[in-house]
Design an enzyme around this catalytic site. Structure first.
Site, mmCIF file in Angstrom:
data_model
loop_
_atom_site.group_PDB
_atom_site.id
_atom_site.type_symbol
_atom_site.label_atom_id
_atom_site.label_comp_id
_atom_site.label_asym_id
_atom_site.label_seq_id
_atom_site.Cartn_x
_atom_site.Cartn_y
_atom_site.Cartn_z
ATOM 1 N N ASP A 100 1.042 -1.185 0.073
ATOM 2 C CA ASP A 100 0.475 0.500 0.028
ATOM 3 C C ASP A 100 0.806 1.512 -0.216
ATOM 4 O O ASP A 100 1.734 1.397 1.375
ATOM 5 C CB ASP A 100 -1.040 0.091 1.664
ATOM 6 C CG ASP A 100 -1.591 1.099 1.236
ATOM 7 O OD1 ASP A 100 -2.080 1.458 0.000
ATOM 8 O OD2 ASP A 100 -2.405 2.122 2.835
ATOM 9 N N ASP A 324 -1.844 5.700 -6.386
ATOM 10 C CA ASP A 324 -2.160 4.901 -5.543
ATOM 11 C C ASP A 324 -2.168 3.034 -5.352
ATOM 12 O O ASP A 324 -3.354 2.574 -6.182
ATOM 13 C CB ASP A 324 -3.007 5.246 -4.247
ATOM 14 C CG ASP A 324 -3.063 4.468 -3.147
ATOM 15 O OD1 ASP A 324 -2.788 4.095 -1.859
ATOM 16 O OD2 ASP A 324 -5.249 4.586 -2.511
#
Length: 450
Positions: A100, A324
């Site tokens: 992440d 992201d």
């Protein structure tokens, strides 16, 4: 994915020493497999998870050698994330962590069991089984990098076993809490040898609850590998030893058998390919995220008339564009989104679906069409510095139900959120995060070399 409220300052970076590595030469890098199992979760489920993630992430704002590791998709277990297989402790215990770039903390599910027969191997970390597990003292400067629980035990700096307790709260009430500690991790280097990374700081989560960390988006994962720009992220801890650079390739999940993706820590990702670079921006209200400046969007070579202010970060830290890996779909500021949908609808050479899949504004009927991508308009994103990103149609049109494909881009209000280049849009490209030079590079050809 999940959405930690992290309150760390970049000044704290000086408090965290670089990871201590053994058995790594100066011409090696770390290479970790990224794992993704197909198929993806349902599009409506992915949309709901992404929307919740973006809401939580927006609330988080506040006023050389390399290692290569495989990355796996979590899609088979209902997750739109990519997993990294991390071996932690001595002897090593293997756990799947969500990769992440939108969070900082590295944390794993932990168990303090003495009789651990009730827990399956490779589903939880057993600190008692590791000879190198070392809880951080509550008086240690490291402990200042994580928020403490509301009812944390009083810190007694004279006691040896006065440990550092942490609690990460999520906007939906989810949380992970436990001990902040250091541990040895074992990773493969580019030469195939094992590298032992000592004193890697991480959260050992004994209490985990709520949708964000235990629901559909988390299925199959045992924790999170935060790769953000904050001082406690995996990228920050290892980066200073490996050139402060990491890269990854997220391969097409629809291919069978699915190809292996890789997360590379160090200067080993784009060396053989020509990367296009755009500067990384800093948002003082959101120091974790990798912001880039999106300048324009074109549909079939026609540049859309979008005012430049649509892409800017305002004085309150709202707006802008983030890359992201933890968000599946793409999101565009609403004024730009409306123009994109209207122009794609006008130029697409496929019949509009009789009914839209819930949550999507543009869907087409692909019944009897062998290669629908031939009839889909091409999108072109221009970033600052002249870098142009041209994803294939499969990165932004996805099958939502039988013979129906929908535009996998959503709207976001730039006054309270930001645009996002999610992991679906990134598939098939090498992305290099060069933190020292504050730039993001990408290449369509780079994945073949990873």
């Amino acid at each position: 994915m999940f959405h930690l409220i992290i309150l760390c300052s970049y000044l704290s970076l000086l408090l965290l020493p670089p990871a201590n590595l053994a058995a790594v030469s100066d011409d090696e890098y770390l290479k970790l497999p990224l794992l993704r199992k197909s198929p993806l979760p349902s599009p409506t489920q992915a949309l709901a998870l992404d929307t919740r993630r973006l809401h939580f992430l927006s609330l988080r704002r506040k006023p050389v050698p390399f290692v290569k590791s495989p990355v796996t998709s979590g899609a088979a277990s209902g997750s739109g994330q990519y997993f990294v297989d991390l071996r932690i402790g001595q002897p090593p215990q293997s756990l799947l962590l969500i990769a992440d770039t939108g969070s900082d903390l590295v944390w794993v599910k932990c168990s303090a069991c003495r009789n651990c027969s009730l827990h399956s191997p490779a589903t939880v970390f057993f600190p008692r089984h590791s000879s190198t597990f070392s809880p951080t003292h509550c008086y240690d400067p490291l402990c200042r990098l994580v928020p403490e629980p509301v009812r944390a035990p009083r810190c007694n700096h004279t006691r040896i076993h006065s440990t550092c307790h942490y609690e990460y709260a999520y906007a939906d009430g989810s949380l992970t809490s436990g001990l902040f500690a250091t541990e040895t991790t074992t990773l493969k280097t580019s030469s195939g040898r094992e590298a032992y990374l000592k004193s890697v700081a991480f959260g050992c989560g004994f209490r985990i609850s709520g949708q964000s960390v235990s629901g559909a988006s988390f299925n199959g994962a045992h924790g999170v590998m935060g790769l953000g720009r904050g001082p406690i992220s995996f990228a920050s801890q290892l980066g200073r030893r490996f050139g402060n650079k990491f890269s990854y390739c997220l391969m097409d999940f629809t291919l069978s058998p699915p190809p292996t993706s890789y997360l590379i820590i160090g200067d080993g990702g784009g060396g053989g390919s020509k990367l296009l670079f755009t500067p990384l921006l800093t948002n003082p209200f959101s120091p974790t995220f990798y912001y880039v400046r999106l300048k324009s969007v074109s549909v079939n070579g026609v540049k859309l008339r979008i005012h430049p202010s649509v892409w800017e970060i305002d004085g309150s830290g709202n707006g802008g564009t983030v890359v992201d890996s933890g968000t599946t779909l793409a999101f565009l500021a609403d004024p730009a989104y409306r123009l994109v949908v209207a122009n794609v609808r006008r130029r697409i050479r496929l019949p509009i679906a009789a009914e839209m899949t819930p949550g999507f504004d543009l869907c087409v009927n692909v019944s009897g069409v062998a290669k629908p991508e031939k009839y889909v308009p091409r999108l072109r994103f221009e970033f600052a510095g002249g870098a142009v990103f041209v994803p294939p149609p499969r990165n932004y049109f996805i099958e939502t139900e039988g013979n129906v494909q929908c535009l996998a881009i959503q709207s976001v209000n730039p006054k309270v959120g930001f645009s996002v280049i999610g992991n679906l849009m990134q598939q098939g490209f090498l992305f290099e995060f060069d933190r020292d030079r504050s730039r993001l590079g990408f290449s369509r050809r780079g994945c073949a070399l990873a």
